[in-house]
Design a protein around this motif. Structure first.
Motif, PDB file in Angstrom:
ATOM      1  N   ALA A  30      -6.765  11.762  12.504  1.00  0.00           N
ATOM      2  CA  ALA A  30      -7.687  12.878  12.262  1.00  0.00           C
ATOM      3  C   ALA A  30      -7.334  13.614  10.979  1.00  0.00           C
ATOM      4  O   ALA A  30      -8.216  13.981  10.193  1.00  0.00           O
ATOM      5  N   TRP A  31      -6.028  13.819  10.738  1.00  0.00           N
ATOM      6  CA  TRP A  31      -5.618  14.496   9.499  1.00  0.00           C
ATOM      7  C   TRP A  31      -5.910  13.634   8.287  1.00  0.00           C
ATOM      8  O   TRP A  31      -6.234  14.155   7.205  1.00  0.00           O
ATOM      9  N   VAL A  32      -5.774  12.305   8.436  1.00  0.00           N
ATOM     10  CA  VAL A  32      -6.098  11.420   7.305  1.00  0.00           C
ATOM     11  C   VAL A  32      -7.573  11.528   6.956  1.00  0.00           C
ATOM     12  O   VAL A  32      -7.961  11.553   5.779  1.00  0.00           O
ATOM     13  N   ARG A  33      -8.433  11.632   7.995  1.00  0.00           N
ATOM     14  CA  ARG A  33      -9.874  11.762   7.735  1.00  0.00           C
ATOM     15  C   ARG A  33     -10.190  13.111   7.092  1.00  0.00           C
ATOM     16  O   ARG A  33     -11.097  13.234   6.289  1.00  0.00           O
ATOM     17  N   ARG A  34      -9.436  14.164   7.452  1.00  0.00           N
ATOM     18  CA  ARG A  34      -9.714  15.494   6.895  1.00  0.00           C
ATOM     19  C   ARG A  34      -9.087  15.696   5.518  1.00  0.00           C
ATOM     20  O   ARG A  34      -9.458  16.634   4.809  1.00  0.00           O
ATOM     21  N   ALA A  35      -8.135  14.878   5.149  1.00  0.00           N
ATOM     22  CA  ALA A  35      -7.377  15.104   3.911  1.00  0.00           C
ATOM     23  C   ALA A  35      -8.262  15.256   2.671  1.00  0.00           C
ATOM     24  O   ALA A  35      -8.013  16.145   1.850  1.00  0.00           O
ATOM     25  N   PRO A  36      -9.311  14.424   2.496  1.00  0.00           N
ATOM     26  CA  PRO A  36     -10.137  14.597   1.277  1.00  0.00           C
ATOM     27  C   PRO A  36     -10.810  15.972   1.194  1.00  0.00           C
ATOM     28  O   PRO A  36     -11.200  16.388   0.096  1.00  0.00           O
TER      29      PRO A  36
END
Length: 322
Positions: A30-36
């Protein structure tokens, strides 16, 4: 029923819980998806929230740049002064009168224009474009147009038109108006109504074009008059659009500064709260007091915006339920 559903619904059995590793992996994904989105979020916080936090801190300080040695913590003293100072109270009353008058007049005129544009006629697209134009003019430029080209008592459009009309009847003593001196608050309200009527018109026109026309046609077949249709079908349908236009208009008009600064420079009792903050900050150098007044404006705007967002969400739900 599937085997998985059967396992869930069977008494005495519960669905298998994900392991801690699976939950950690899910949170990491989930954090990887939100990172951008993080750079945009950080930029938004720096640009919008940090200045407000700094303003909030300064509002509790006794800070005048002309007396730097007296700077210190003031508690709620600045807020008490904002709410009890006669000039600030007058600015709050002027802001309320200005906002209510502009919103109501713009809604009434916008509703009339929206009803007109909802009919089919030759040149409707051109008329719609011309009617929207005032809303596209830069606020300072619109105020300058009203001050110099329309309301000027010597060479303005209004007095020039009166002189021309009276000359047609052989009179050389036409009535001349000077709204900027005789009714300055009215002059500001008229200029803002001219600029904000197209905004209300667009919102109400969208509401008119979303009416269920089968209901209108059924009412016409039953012998309902145009006034009956407007009163019992159109107006109830437009209620939420009227609320939305009024609330959004109030959010922006309560912050109006350009028209007051350009037309009257806050004189003759026309100083609203934003202009009073400007005077307090730049002329009195009372940074703490100006910040407290700014926080009061923000709180009032947040209250109005909350109702506006509720109206928007109810409109979305209504559209989704169709």
């Amino acid at each position: 029923m599937t085997n998985a559903t059967a396992r869930i619904s069977r008494p005495g059995h519960s669905a298998p819980q994900p392991s801690s590793n699976a939950r950690s992996r899910g949170r990491a994904l989930a954090w990887v998806r939100r990172a951008p989105l993080l750079p945009a979020l950080i930029f938004l916080i720096i640009v919008t929230q940090l200045p407000f936090v700094v303003t909030l801190i300064i509002s509790f300080l006794n800070w005048n740049s002309l007396s730097p040695d007296k700077t210190g913590f003031a508690g709620f003293e600045n807020y008490i002064q904002v709410l009890t100072d006669p000039d600030m109270q007058q600015a709050i009353v002027t802001t309320i009168i200005q906002t209510v008058a502009v919103v109501l007049a713009s809604l009434v005129l916008g509703l009339g224009l929206a009803l007109l544009l909802d009919k089919k006629f030759i040149g409707r697209g051109l008329a719609r474009t011309l009617l929207i134009a005032p809303f596209l003019v830069v606020p300072v430029a619109a105020a300058l147009i009203w001050k110099h080209a329309i309301l000027n008592p010597v060479y303005g459009l209004i007095n020039g038109t009166l002189t021309w009309v009276w000359s047609l009847f052989g009179s050389d003593t036409p009535p001349q108006t000077d709204l900027l001196s005789q009714a300055p608050l009215m002059a500001i309200i008229i200029s803002l109504v001219w600029q904000w009527t197209p905004f209300m018109m667009l919102i109400l026109l969208a509401g008119l074009q979303s009416r269920p026309m089968d209901t209108v046609e059924a009412a016409q077949m039953d012998g309902a008059t145009p006034w009956d249709i407007f009163r019992h079908l159109t107006l109830p349908h437009l209620r939420q659009y009227l609320e939305l236009g009024g609330l959004l208009g109030a959010i922006y008009i309560v912050q109006n500064f350009d028209a007051v600064f350009t037309l009257t420079s806050g004189g003759l009792g026309t100083a609203n709260l934003p202009y009073a903050i400007y005077e307090t900050f730049y002329f009195a150098n009372e940074y703490g007091l100006a910040s407290a007044a700014g926080v009061v404006v923000v709180i009032g705007t947040i209250i109005v915006a909350t109702f506006a967002l509720r109206t928007v969400f109810s409109l979305f739900k209504k559209e989704a339920a169709r």
